[in-house]
Enzyme design. Sequence first.
Site, PDB file in Angstrom:
ATOM      1  N   THR A  58      -9.379   0.816  -9.131  1.00  0.00           N
ATOM      2  CA  THR A  58      -8.634  -0.339  -8.662  1.00  0.00           C
ATOM      3  C   THR A  58      -8.744  -1.433  -9.707  1.00  0.00           C
ATOM      4  OG1 THR A  58      -9.317   0.325  -6.455  1.00  0.00           O
ATOM      5  CG2 THR A  58      -8.446  -1.893  -6.661  1.00  0.00           C
ATOM      6  N   SER A 111      -7.911   0.917   3.554  1.00  0.00           N
ATOM      7  CA  SER A 111      -8.372   0.452   2.245  1.00  0.00           C
ATOM      8  C   SER A 111      -9.501  -0.551   2.412  1.00  0.00           C
ATOM      9  CB  SER A 111      -7.214  -0.215   1.483  1.00  0.00           C
ATOM     10  OG  SER A 111      -7.688  -0.837   0.304  1.00  0.00           O
ATOM     11  N   ARG A 166       0.838  -1.191   0.000  1.00  0.00           N
ATOM     12  CA  ARG A 166       0.000   0.000   0.000  1.00  0.00           C
ATOM     13  C   ARG A 166       0.879   1.249   0.000  1.00  0.00           C
ATOM     14  NH1 ARG A 166      -4.775   2.321  -1.096  1.00  0.00           N
ATOM     15  NH2 ARG A 166      -6.046   2.996   0.665  1.00  0.00           N
ATOM     16  N   GLY A 212     -13.699   0.535  -4.791  1.00  0.00           N
ATOM     17  CA  GLY A 212     -13.784   1.378  -3.612  1.00  0.00           C
ATOM     18  C   GLY A 212     -14.439   0.654  -2.450  1.00  0.00           C
TER      19      GLY A 212
END
Length: 581
Positions: free
Chosen positions: A392, A463, A114, A485
Amino acid sequence: MGKFNIFLLAGLFFFTSAQPNLKAKNNFEDGGPYKTPKSVKSINVNKAAVSCGHPLAAKVGLEIIKQGGNAIDASIAVQMALAVVYPRAGNIGGGGFLVYRSGDGKLVNTLDFRERAASGASRDMYLDEKGNVVAERSQRGALASGVPGTVDGCYQMFLKYSKLKNWKKLIQPAVNLAYNGFTITEAEAKRLNDARASFVKFSTVDKTALIKGEKEVWKEGDVLIQKDLAYVLKDIRDKNVEGFYGGKTAGLIVAEMKRGKGLITLADLKNYKSVWRKPTLGTYRGYGIIGMPPPSSGGVGLMQMLTLSEKFLLKDKPFHSAEAVHFIVEAERRVFADRATHFGDGDFYKVPMRGLLDKNYIIGRFSDFDANRATPSKLVKAGELAQVSEQTTHISIVDAQGDAASITTTLNDNYGCRTIVGGAGFILNNEMDDFSAKPGVPNLYGAIGGEANAIQPLKRPLSSMSPTIVTKDGKLFMVVGTPGGTTIMTSVFQVITNVIDYNMSATEATQAPRFHSQWMPDVVMIEKGGLPELTIAALKQKGHAFVERGTIGLVETILVKSNGTLEAVADKRSDDDVEGY
């Protein structure tokens, strides 16, 4: 015969061979432009499978496996290829999570790559002089970017688990795709055109491959050539992490930061490190669940929803009935209320994992559940715990030895912060928006956070990414994940329960309509035509409010069937594709 047809007949072998035909000066292979074939949504194969966001990247991964690579080798090659062919989310300017399981089940591990806040980041950096959040600062431009983790993550995977032990071989396909170009799909053409104005506004260089001329628009079949990106990828190929976090590329990133008033320094890049973390483990109706720990909220949130589903017998509630949807939405409210209060980067905040995963605690959260009425979200608070210690993209891969990799990577929003690094050709993330800019104020996805997810230097933002592996009787059963998301964990939950509770095939489970609720705002989001009208009417009678939206998630699923074959599925909602043999 046309160049594109010759390429297709050659089987898309744009890889380094034992004696690669390289241009002497730049070490780029001749070939292309590569034609993007029509995506395949579902296959049944015996040996290995790849499911990801783009057909060319899927082909890259499968060819690496055919050349003797394992799931990790293929994952690295696919991620780098997606950085080229899937610019809205595939990335070297972002980060992500890996969940890995060896074929014999003896090894399970997760890697956190991340993004991190820059060393100069501060708690109130996105507030104005009156203390109000200025959303654009955390969502667009260089100031919105955290320190990217993807390249380091790929290299750490390589060092620990690669079978091929040939880093250059894994990166070369991406180099070739960037240098020689590929044909874009109708969907990508539209996305690039829609993003053009923000690319111009938030990038500090005039010339970039992703922007056509002033009066030109992208069309399906146009060839996207990214020479700047090709040179960056070449440096990564030849120098591994130093090719990104040092040298010319690092200098270009820092120069972009200075022009765009961002915070990332050379020291921030040099000091970035991925972290191997202990997986989040659980069970559901006899199946093993392997998920990602914080700073992902997905692994814990998924287990909380599954625990409630097991206790309150989701399997006995008809699929997409008012009874089933009401139960799931009420479970999601409570999970997202916990997420807003109790989750953050475990290196900076002690996330109460034992308490959050305690079955008595989870079931107790449902003590005020009413089968006949929706619980107003304003009445749902985070649970009191005992003090115990989209855009993503997702990749699902199973190799010929049964090794499995579930990887979700992200830029956060579509095309991240819309800043294209001058001279480097890649887009930076806007992951700083995943922090809580101010307690109680929603971010880009409407998610609310608190102190646990406040901005701190070098901290990783919370996240929802939920790469997941499911086992049955000690053997691999499913690899699944998605972008989206805050809808990520709820989409993964629905696909898993579609298979386990409703006996769907992987194809049926992945392509079924989805819905989503996240506590705040107090609505149920549904795909257009996603729920039966009778179900919606009954749920409105219970007090639920609905908002229709576009697609929810882009799930990539691989299911090991009872006969040992693999059913690999790519979501029908975009250009996602599967390959296998």
